[in-house]
Design a protein around this motif. Sequence first.
Motif, PDB file in Angstrom:
ATOM      1  N   TRP A 121      -2.058   1.268 -16.129  1.00 21.56           N
ATOM      2  CA  TRP A 121      -0.692   0.313 -15.867  1.00 21.56           C
ATOM      3  C   TRP A 121      -0.968  -0.034 -14.415  1.00 21.56           C
ATOM      4  CZ3 TRP A 121       1.924  -3.452 -17.721  1.00 21.56           C
ATOM      5  CH2 TRP A 121       3.245  -3.823 -16.652  1.00 21.56           C
ATOM      6  N   GLY A 122      -1.353   0.877 -13.624  1.00 21.80           N
ATOM      7  CA  GLY A 122      -1.683   0.367 -12.194  1.00 21.80           C
ATOM      8  C   GLY A 122      -2.882  -0.546 -11.837  1.00 21.80           C
ATOM      9  N   MET A 123      -3.570  -0.395 -12.482  1.00 25.56           N
ATOM     10  CA  MET A 123      -4.988  -1.370 -12.501  1.00 25.56           C
ATOM     11  C   MET A 123      -4.467  -2.781 -12.953  1.00 25.56           C
ATOM     12  SD  MET A 123      -8.099   0.962 -14.370  1.00 25.56           S
ATOM     13  CE  MET A 123      -9.417   0.071 -13.927  1.00 25.56           C
ATOM     14  N   ILE A 124      -3.651  -2.830 -13.815  1.00 24.44           N
ATOM     15  CA  ILE A 124      -3.081  -4.100 -14.443  1.00 24.44           C
ATOM     16  C   ILE A 124      -2.213  -4.719 -13.347  1.00 24.44           C
ATOM     17  CG2 ILE A 124      -1.693  -5.316 -16.240  1.00 24.44           C
ATOM     18  CD1 ILE A 124      -2.525  -3.180 -18.057  1.00 24.44           C
ATOM     19  N   GLN A 125      -1.376  -3.806 -12.942  1.00 21.04           N
ATOM     20  CA  GLN A 125      -0.507  -4.454 -11.660  1.00 21.04           C
ATOM     21  C   GLN A 125      -0.955  -4.915 -10.637  1.00 21.04           C
ATOM     22  OE1 GLN A 125       3.010  -5.006 -11.955  1.00 21.04           O
ATOM     23  NE2 GLN A 125       2.083  -4.684 -14.072  1.00 21.04           N
ATOM     24  N   GLU A 126      -2.295  -4.154 -10.247  1.00 16.58           N
ATOM     25  CA  GLU A 126      -3.211  -4.539  -8.907  1.00 16.58           C
ATOM     26  C   GLU A 126      -3.883  -5.716  -9.280  1.00 16.58           C
ATOM     27  OE1 GLU A 126      -4.747  -0.649  -7.716  1.00 16.58           O
ATOM     28  OE2 GLU A 126      -5.960  -2.005  -6.105  1.00 16.58           O
ATOM     29  N   ALA A 127      -4.199  -6.153 -10.537  1.00 22.81           N
ATOM     30  CA  ALA A 127      -4.879  -7.417 -10.855  1.00 22.81           C
ATOM     31  C   ALA A 127      -3.980  -8.332 -10.676  1.00 22.81           C
ATOM     32  CB  ALA A 127      -5.611  -7.108 -12.281  1.00 22.81           C
ATOM     33  N   CYS A 128      -2.710  -8.274 -11.026  1.00 23.15           N
ATOM     34  CA  CYS A 128      -1.741  -9.252 -10.895  1.00 23.15           C
ATOM     35  C   CYS A 128      -0.962  -9.278  -9.296  1.00 23.15           C
ATOM     36  CB  CYS A 128      -0.435  -8.965 -11.634  1.00 23.15           C
ATOM     37  SG  CYS A 128      -0.674  -8.735 -13.316  1.00 23.15           S
ATOM     38  N   GLY A 129      -1.603  -8.604  -8.320  1.00 26.82           N
ATOM     39  CA  GLY A 129      -1.233  -8.619  -7.000  1.00 26.82           C
ATOM     40  C   GLY A 129      -0.026  -7.616  -6.756  1.00 26.82           C
ATOM     41  N   ARG A 130       0.385  -6.833  -7.733  1.00 21.99           N
ATOM     42  CA  ARG A 130       1.642  -6.294  -7.593  1.00 21.99           C
ATOM     43  C   ARG A 130       1.455  -4.777  -7.162  1.00 21.99           C
ATOM     44  NH1 ARG A 130       6.525  -7.922  -9.122  1.00 21.99           N
ATOM     45  NH2 ARG A 130       7.164  -6.329  -8.061  1.00 21.99           N
ATOM     46  N   PHE A 131       1.045  -4.580  -5.652  1.00 18.53           N
ATOM     47  CA  PHE A 131       0.597  -3.380  -5.027  1.00 18.53           C
ATOM     48  C   PHE A 131       1.900  -2.421  -4.928  1.00 18.53           C
ATOM     49  CE2 PHE A 131      -2.419  -6.352  -3.624  1.00 18.53           C
ATOM     50  CZ  PHE A 131      -3.575  -5.669  -3.933  1.00 18.53           C
ATOM     51  N   ASP A 132       2.996  -2.940  -4.944  1.00 21.55           N
ATOM     52  CA  ASP A 132       4.232  -1.995  -5.154  1.00 21.55           C
ATOM     53  C   ASP A 132       4.257  -1.356  -6.553  1.00 21.55           C
ATOM     54  OD1 ASP A 132       4.764  -4.557  -6.293  1.00 21.55           O
ATOM     55  OD2 ASP A 132       6.757  -4.365  -5.885  1.00 21.55           O
ATOM     56  N   GLU A 133       4.081  -2.114  -7.543  1.00 19.42           N
ATOM     57  CA  GLU A 133       4.019  -1.421  -8.716  1.00 19.42           C
ATOM     58  C   GLU A 133       2.979  -0.458  -9.189  1.00 19.42           C
ATOM     59  OE1 GLU A 133       6.281  -1.690 -11.099  1.00 19.42           O
ATOM     60  OE2 GLU A 133       7.722  -3.029  -9.772  1.00 19.42           O
ATOM     61  N   ALA A 134       1.615  -0.772  -8.522  1.00 21.57           N
ATOM     62  CA  ALA A 134       0.433   0.005  -8.646  1.00 21.57           C
ATOM     63  C   ALA A 134       0.839   1.357  -7.909  1.00 21.57           C
ATOM     64  CB  ALA A 134      -0.460  -0.687  -7.835  1.00 21.57           C
ATOM     65  N   ALA A 135       1.730   1.121  -6.962  1.00 15.96           N
ATOM     66  CA  ALA A 135       1.860   2.612  -5.962  1.00 15.96           C
ATOM     67  C   ALA A 135       2.845   3.445  -6.761  1.00 15.96           C
ATOM     68  CB  ALA A 135       2.466   2.107  -4.721  1.00 15.96           C
ATOM     69  N   LYS A 136       3.690   2.524  -7.583  1.00 12.85           N
ATOM     70  CA  LYS A 136       4.501   3.279  -8.582  1.00 12.85           C
ATOM     71  C   LYS A 136       3.879   4.178  -9.696  1.00 12.85           C
ATOM     72  CE  LYS A 136       8.779   0.282  -8.431  1.00 12.85           C
ATOM     73  NZ  LYS A 136       9.418  -0.389  -8.942  1.00 12.85           N
ATOM     74  N   ALA A 137       2.861   3.374 -10.139  1.00  5.95           N
ATOM     75  CA  ALA A 137       2.135   4.125 -11.076  1.00  5.95           C
ATOM     76  C   ALA A 137       1.581   5.164 -10.603  1.00  5.95           C
ATOM     77  CB  ALA A 137       1.207   3.014 -11.771  1.00  5.95           C
ATOM     78  N   ALA A 138       0.982   5.176  -9.464  1.00  2.00           N
ATOM     79  CA  ALA A 138       0.256   6.390  -8.941  1.00  2.00           C
ATOM     80  C   ALA A 138       1.241   7.415  -8.636  1.00  2.00           C
ATOM     81  CB  ALA A 138      -0.243   6.082  -7.556  1.00  2.00           C
ATOM     82  N   ILE A 139       2.322   7.168  -7.998  1.00  2.65           N
ATOM     83  CA  ILE A 139       3.580   8.156  -7.905  1.00  2.65           C
ATOM     84  C   ILE A 139       3.888   8.962  -9.276  1.00  2.65           C
ATOM     85  CG2 ILE A 139       5.660   7.255  -7.465  1.00  2.65           C
ATOM     86  CD1 ILE A 139       6.095   8.836  -5.256  1.00  2.65           C
ATOM     87  N   TYR A 140       4.039   8.203 -10.168  1.00  4.56           N
ATOM     88  CA  TYR A 140       4.374   8.623 -11.671  1.00  4.56           C
ATOM     89  C   TYR A 140       3.264   9.525 -12.090  1.00  4.56           C
ATOM     90  CZ  TYR A 140       7.706   4.671 -11.902  1.00  4.56           C
ATOM     91  OH  TYR A 140       8.726   3.833 -11.541  1.00  4.56           O
ATOM     92  N   ALA A 141       2.059   9.260 -11.575  1.00  9.94           N
ATOM     93  CA  ALA A 141       0.823  10.083 -12.282  1.00  9.94           C
ATOM     94  C   ALA A 141       1.081  11.636 -11.435  1.00  9.94           C
ATOM     95  CB  ALA A 141      -0.370   9.601 -11.672  1.00  9.94           C
TER      96      ALA A 141
END
Length: 219
Positions: A98-118
């Motif tokens: 999900w973080g990879m998809i968010q990053e591809a969308c330019g949403r680094f805040d959501e990618a950061a969330k995915a990483a902290i959830y992990a």
Amino acid sequence: MTTVSFVSKKCYVCGHVGRQAEIGVREAGEPQDLDYRAGGVNRSSIYMWLQRCLSCGYVAPDIAVGSEAARSTVADESYRRQRNDTRYPDTINAFLCWGMIQEACGRFDEAAKAAIYAAWVCDDDADHRDKAKYFRERTLEKMDAAQKKGQFLTGDQIGDRLLMVDLLRRIGAFAKAAPLCAEELRKDYDEKTRTILLFQEKLIEDKDGRRHAIEEAFD
Ligand SMILES: [Zn+2]
């Protein structure tokens, strides 16, 4: 109240129809820990935050919704490798995808969330607890990228600074956490924020890298 039901959903990426768990009410929940993790049902339902397509491997909070960036990311070899990385349990791979998809969308805040959830999944799992540090480091990297885009994981800059202090403390980077905490303490913040920062200052001094609840700052 939170209810879980199983619904039939059509995957946005491949059109496969499958059963998905859906949380009836997923309240964000008040942050309980210094790293903004909520308590109660919100905490324990982390395994159900993402739906998974068993056909193409797409993951999303709602698998019926997506974007072109999601489609092309799912088709990518690196996504497939992550989705099936045997080093991690499925929930961690799902968040990283999900973080990879968010990053591809330019949403680094959501990618950061995915990483902290992990990282949180690792915290909960004795077999993978040693990997939490790696995911907290990745969260900090994504937060840096998010900041450059004016995106904030917690919703605002102050919240993100507080979170960064906690992430640095939790990974044992006390020499980096201390000056950041001191810098924030010099700012004109409200009493609640100052109390949390003073608590962090004490934990950092004690080289305490453990999980702590926000309410401990007010004891
Ligand atoms: Zn699919």
